[in-house]
Design an enzyme around this catalytic site. Sequence first.
Site, PDB file in Angstrom:
ATOM      1  N   GLU A  64      23.565  45.504  34.552  1.00  0.00           N
ATOM      2  CA  GLU A  64      23.316  44.742  35.782  1.00  0.00           C
ATOM      3  C   GLU A  64      22.387  43.561  35.522  1.00  0.00           C
ATOM      4  O   GLU A  64      21.325  43.721  34.917  1.00  0.00           O
ATOM      5  CB  GLU A  64      22.686  45.665  36.832  1.00  0.00           C
ATOM      6  CG  GLU A  64      23.262  45.489  38.206  1.00  0.00           C
ATOM      7  CD  GLU A  64      24.735  45.858  38.264  1.00  0.00           C
ATOM      8  OE1 GLU A  64      25.570  44.922  38.295  1.00  0.00           O
ATOM      9  OE2 GLU A  64      25.064  47.055  38.289  1.00  0.00           O
ATOM     10  N   ALA A 104      29.405  45.313  50.014  1.00  0.00           N
ATOM     11  CA  ALA A 104      29.093  46.614  49.418  1.00  0.00           C
ATOM     12  C   ALA A 104      28.771  46.517  47.935  1.00  0.00           C
ATOM     13  O   ALA A 104      28.485  47.527  47.297  1.00  0.00           O
ATOM     14  CB  ALA A 104      30.262  47.573  49.632  1.00  0.00           C
ATOM     15  N   GLY A 105      28.823  45.314  47.371  1.00  0.00           N
ATOM     16  CA  GLY A 105      28.567  45.171  45.945  1.00  0.00           C
ATOM     17  C   GLY A 105      29.753  45.544  45.086  1.00  0.00           C
ATOM     18  O   GLY A 105      29.609  45.831  43.902  1.00  0.00           O
ATOM     19  N   GLU A 162      33.447  30.409  42.433  1.00  0.00           N
ATOM     20  CA  GLU A 162      32.286  31.116  42.993  1.00  0.00           C
ATOM     21  C   GLU A 162      31.016  30.268  42.876  1.00  0.00           C
ATOM     22  O   GLU A 162      30.218  30.183  43.807  1.00  0.00           O
ATOM     23  CB  GLU A 162      32.117  32.440  42.248  1.00  0.00           C
ATOM     24  CG  GLU A 162      31.078  33.365  42.830  1.00  0.00           C
ATOM     25  CD  GLU A 162      31.645  34.424  43.753  1.00  0.00           C
ATOM     26  OE1 GLU A 162      30.918  34.808  44.676  1.00  0.00           O
ATOM     27  OE2 GLU A 162      32.785  34.858  43.569  1.00  0.00           O
ATOM     28  N   ASP A 206      32.495  39.864  37.376  1.00  0.00           N
ATOM     29  CA  ASP A 206      33.394  40.307  38.446  1.00  0.00           C
ATOM     30  C   ASP A 206      34.836  39.925  38.159  1.00  0.00           C
ATOM     31  O   ASP A 206      35.752  40.742  38.260  1.00  0.00           O
ATOM     32  CB  ASP A 206      32.958  39.704  39.784  1.00  0.00           C
ATOM     33  CG  ASP A 206      31.550  40.125  40.181  1.00  0.00           C
ATOM     34  OD1 ASP A 206      31.038  41.100  39.604  1.00  0.00           O
ATOM     35  OD2 ASP A 206      30.972  39.471  41.061  1.00  0.00           O
TER      36      ASP A 206
END
Length: 385
Positions: free
Chosen positions: A34, A126-127, A163, A175
């Site tokens: 992360e 919600a990730g 993005e 992602d």
Amino acid sequence: MSDQQSILSGFRGRFGRDADALWSGPGRVNLIGEHTDYNDGFVFPFAINRRAVVALALRDDRMLRVASSFTEEIVEISLDDLSPETVSGWSAYPLGVAWALGQKGADLAAVAGFDAYIDSDVPIGAGLSSSAAIECATAVALDEVWNLGFDKQVLVRVGQLAENKVVGAPTGILDQSASLLGQTDAAVFLDCRSFESEVIPLGFDAAGLELLVIDTKVSHAHATGGYADRRASCETGARLMGVASLRDLTVADLPRAESVLDEETHRRVRHILTENQRVLDTVRVLREDGPGALGALLDASHASMRDDFEISVAELDLAVETARTAGALGARMTGGGFGGSAIALTPHALIPAVQQAVADAFTAAGFTAPDMFVVRAAAGAGRLS
């Protein structure tokens, strides 16, 4: 995923004609790794069996029209007017992809406009990257109908560019890589510096394990402060340590970092360096010992995000602690933080007990009831019909 007939009829209802075909892009869960992506580090996400679907048909003019199942609005713009300054809101995801394809080599002067209708069962906020699901479904659709022939690695960069420049979220390639490159019961081991990727079997099915998503319903917005602040801290840490990015450091550099950096920046850097190592360890453990041995790595990742990177919230901490106590092998928050979801790697037979324990704990704490569901590692973006 909504049934295909309802999506086709949704297209027909908005545009008065039939779609040429359907394409889909999955959301993703990041199993571990992360905030490492924009530090040129390692990540380990997988595509999930919740998807955005794009029904699309070419036009005989230059107009782009996009509609969706979640709003009555139809957004219209000419290809000739398309830019980061001319699109906004939800339509920035599909229209941003059209613009970004042009930036990556598509001749937008030579292609036709389109009508597109979007439906998705990837939860928003919600990730789980509902945004990348839409971007990647749109990218594979336009790549096909515009006859571009781009490979998936290029489409990853297209989604990221959309993005970053159109939506305005300073995200890395995690992602879109998961959404485009994913495979069934496997995760994508991704080097965000070289863009090399390797699909690694997870073996959850054979081990009788499920990944439970606990959506805390605490909404987060990447374009707002916390994410950008953490990114700036990482850039400061790299500069003060004399490296181009934190990828150039390892856990062996932490003693020097402690002497060079202020206390907060040191903690931010420590999270990135230890998280990179945890991704490498996760891939090794999967190969050597199987998925049942991953629990401690997931737990350590959450502790690092909570204490060093400070991106957790009370709801996420409660979800993680409760799931572990009720029988999950390991659990962690996933995604950018400040809300969103936790994931819990759980033996199949214990899923109901973990769900009940988390629901009871949230009620007792006075928190909004979470949404909980099992996700499976699924195939990446592509044509449906």
